[in-house]
Design a protein around this motif. Structure first.
Motif, PDB file in Angstrom:
ATOM      1  N   PRO A  37       0.847  -1.195   0.000  1.00  0.00           N
ATOM      2  CA  PRO A  37       0.000   0.000   0.000  1.00  0.00           C
ATOM      3  C   PRO A  37       0.891   1.256   0.000  1.00  0.00           C
ATOM      4  O   PRO A  37       2.057   1.205   0.420  1.00  0.00           O
ATOM      5  N   VAL A  38       0.338   2.365  -0.433  1.00  0.00           N
ATOM      6  CA  VAL A  38       1.117   3.599  -0.563  1.00  0.00           C
ATOM      7  C   VAL A  38       1.803   3.968   0.749  1.00  0.00           C
ATOM      8  O   VAL A  38       3.005   4.294   0.769  1.00  0.00           O
ATOM      9  N   GLU A  39       1.082   3.916   1.851  1.00  0.00           N
ATOM     10  CA  GLU A  39       1.656   4.308   3.140  1.00  0.00           C
ATOM     11  C   GLU A  39       2.847   3.425   3.513  1.00  0.00           C
ATOM     12  O   GLU A  39       3.860   3.908   4.009  1.00  0.00           O
ATOM     13  N   ASP A  40       2.721   2.121   3.280  1.00  0.00           N
ATOM     14  CA  ASP A  40       3.814   1.204   3.577  1.00  0.00           C
ATOM     15  C   ASP A  40       5.003   1.441   2.656  1.00  0.00           C
ATOM     16  O   ASP A  40       6.159   1.339   3.079  1.00  0.00           O
ATOM     17  N   SER A  41       4.743   1.758   1.409  1.00  0.00           N
ATOM     18  CA  SER A  41       5.821   2.059   0.468  1.00  0.00           C
ATOM     19  C   SER A  41       6.587   3.297   0.905  1.00  0.00           C
ATOM     20  O   SER A  41       7.822   3.316   0.895  1.00  0.00           O
ATOM     21  N   LEU A  42       5.856   4.333   1.299  1.00  0.00           N
ATOM     22  CA  LEU A  42       6.507   5.569   1.755  1.00  0.00           C
ATOM     23  C   LEU A  42       7.342   5.319   3.002  1.00  0.00           C
ATOM     24  O   LEU A  42       8.457   5.844   3.127  1.00  0.00           O
ATOM     25  N   ALA A  43       6.821   4.510   3.929  1.00  0.00           N
ATOM     26  CA  ALA A  43       7.572   4.195   5.138  1.00  0.00           C
ATOM     27  C   ALA A  43       8.837   3.421   4.799  1.00  0.00           C
ATOM     28  O   ALA A  43       9.916   3.688   5.355  1.00  0.00           O
ATOM     29  N   ARG A  44       8.738   2.477   3.872  1.00  0.00           N
ATOM     30  CA  ARG A  44       9.912   1.675   3.482  1.00  0.00           C
ATOM     31  C   ARG A  44      10.954   2.546   2.806  1.00  0.00           C
ATOM     32  O   ARG A  44      12.155   2.412   3.059  1.00  0.00           O
ATOM     33  N   ILE A  45      10.518   3.447   1.936  1.00  0.00           N
ATOM     34  CA  ILE A  45      11.453   4.367   1.263  1.00  0.00           C
ATOM     35  C   ILE A  45      12.156   5.233   2.299  1.00  0.00           C
ATOM     36  O   ILE A  45      13.373   5.450   2.213  1.00  0.00           O
ATOM     37  N   ALA A  46      11.415   5.720   3.302  1.00  0.00           N
ATOM     38  CA  ALA A  46      12.025   6.533   4.361  1.00  0.00           C
ATOM     39  C   ALA A  46      13.061   5.725   5.130  1.00  0.00           C
ATOM     40  O   ALA A  46      14.137   6.236   5.462  1.00  0.00           O
ATOM     41  N   GLU A  47      12.763   4.453   5.412  1.00  0.00           N
ATOM     42  CA  GLU A  47      13.728   3.584   6.100  1.00  0.00           C
ATOM     43  C   GLU A  47      15.001   3.424   5.280  1.00  0.00           C
ATOM     44  O   GLU A  47      16.112   3.506   5.810  1.00  0.00           O
TER      45      GLU A  47
END
Length: 54
Positions: A37-47
Motif C-alpha cells: 500500500p502507498v503508506e507502507d511504500s513511503l515508510a519503506r522508502i524513508a527507512e
C-alpha cells in the motif's frame, strides 16, 4: 475495452493488442496484487533513505 501494450525499445516502439497482450495484463495484475500500500511504500522508502545517510 481491448488490451493494448506499448513496448518501448532502443529502435522504437511496438504495440501489442488483443490476445497477444493478455500475458502483459496478467503480469501487471500480479504486480499490483503484491505491491505494498502507498503508506507502507513511503515508510519503506524513508527507512532505506535513513539507512543510506548513515
Amino acid at each position: 475495452m481491448p488490451s493494448v501494450v506499448l513496448l518501448e525499445h532502443l529502435s522504437g516502439a511496438t504495440y501489442v493488442e488483443g490476445d497477444d497482450a493478455t500475458p502483459f495484463a496478467k503480469a501487471f495484475e500480479r504486480i499490483r496484487a503484491t505491491a505494498l500500500p502507498v503508506e507502507d511504500s513511503l515508510a519503506r522508502i524513508a527507512e532505506l533513505e535513513e539507512g543510506h545517510r548513515k
